[in-house]
Design a protein around this motif. Structure first.
Motif, short mmCIF file in Angstrom:
data_model
loop_
_atom_site.label_atom_id
_atom_site.label_comp_id
_atom_site.label_asym_id
_atom_site.label_seq_id
_atom_site.Cartn_x
_atom_site.Cartn_y
_atom_site.Cartn_z
N ARG A 1 -19.60 39.02 83.49
CA ARG A 1 -18.60 38.02 83.86
C ARG A 1 -17.32 38.73 84.26
O ARG A 1 -16.97 39.77 83.71
CB ARG A 1 -18.35 37.03 82.72
CG ARG A 1 -17.84 37.68 81.44
CD ARG A 1 -17.91 36.70 80.27
NE ARG A 1 -17.03 35.55 80.47
CZ ARG A 1 -17.13 34.42 79.79
NH1 ARG A 1 -18.11 34.25 78.91
NH2 ARG A 1 -16.30 33.43 80.01
N ASN B 1 -13.66 37.43 84.39
CA ASN B 1 -12.78 36.29 84.16
C ASN B 1 -11.64 36.23 85.17
O ASN B 1 -11.16 35.15 85.51
CB ASN B 1 -12.22 36.34 82.73
CG ASN B 1 -13.28 36.01 81.69
OD1 ASN B 1 -14.31 35.42 82.00
ND2 ASN B 1 -13.04 36.43 80.45
N VAL C 1 -19.35 34.45 87.09
CA VAL C 1 -20.35 35.08 86.24
C VAL C 1 -21.51 35.50 87.14
O VAL C 1 -21.82 34.82 88.12
CB VAL C 1 -20.80 34.12 85.11
CG1 VAL C 1 -21.43 32.86 85.66
CG2 VAL C 1 -21.76 34.80 84.15
#
Length: 126
Positions: A72, A74, A79
């Protein structure tokens, strides 16, 4: 429920590779445990791999261990699922799901939702 738009699927020969991406629809995925799920005709969604938001703890079902890698980003709110050495049994429509649950194994084994959003078709065939 939280929906995603999945992409990156396609037709690939056995032994090939694909990288799938999932982008959430209107929310930040940094607060959630995220999972990749696949559906094959006549079967319910199966949790393939899940990753926690805090420490990156991840879970894989036995059939994909050593071949798939979940990650992932962020900052990019995305993802990924890197899939290597693909097999015909990996064929299906792949979706993402999000939940605040802290256990990646429970996320993969128990998570479900009414509307899975846009999945991406993966077909492994010679």
């Amino acid at each position: 429920q939280r929906e995603f738009v999945a992409s990156g699927g396609g037709l690939v020969q056995p032994g090939g590779s694909l990288t799938l991406s999932c982008v959430p629809s209107g929310f930040a995925l940094s607060y959630y445990t995220i999972g990749w799920f696949r559906q094959t005709p006549g079967k319910d969604h199966e949790g393939v791999s899940c990753i926690k938001n805090s420490d990156g703890d991840s879970y894989y079902i036995d059939s994909v261990k050593g071949r798939f890698t979940i990650s992932r980003d962020n900052a990019k709110n995305t993802v990924y699922l890197q899939m290597n050495d693909l097999k015909p049994e990996d064929t299906g429509v792949y979706y993402c799901g999000a939940n605040i649950i802290g256990s990646v194994q429970l996320m993969c084994e128990m998570f479900t939702q009414d509307d899975w959003g846009q999945g991406t078709q993966v077909t492994v065939s010679s």
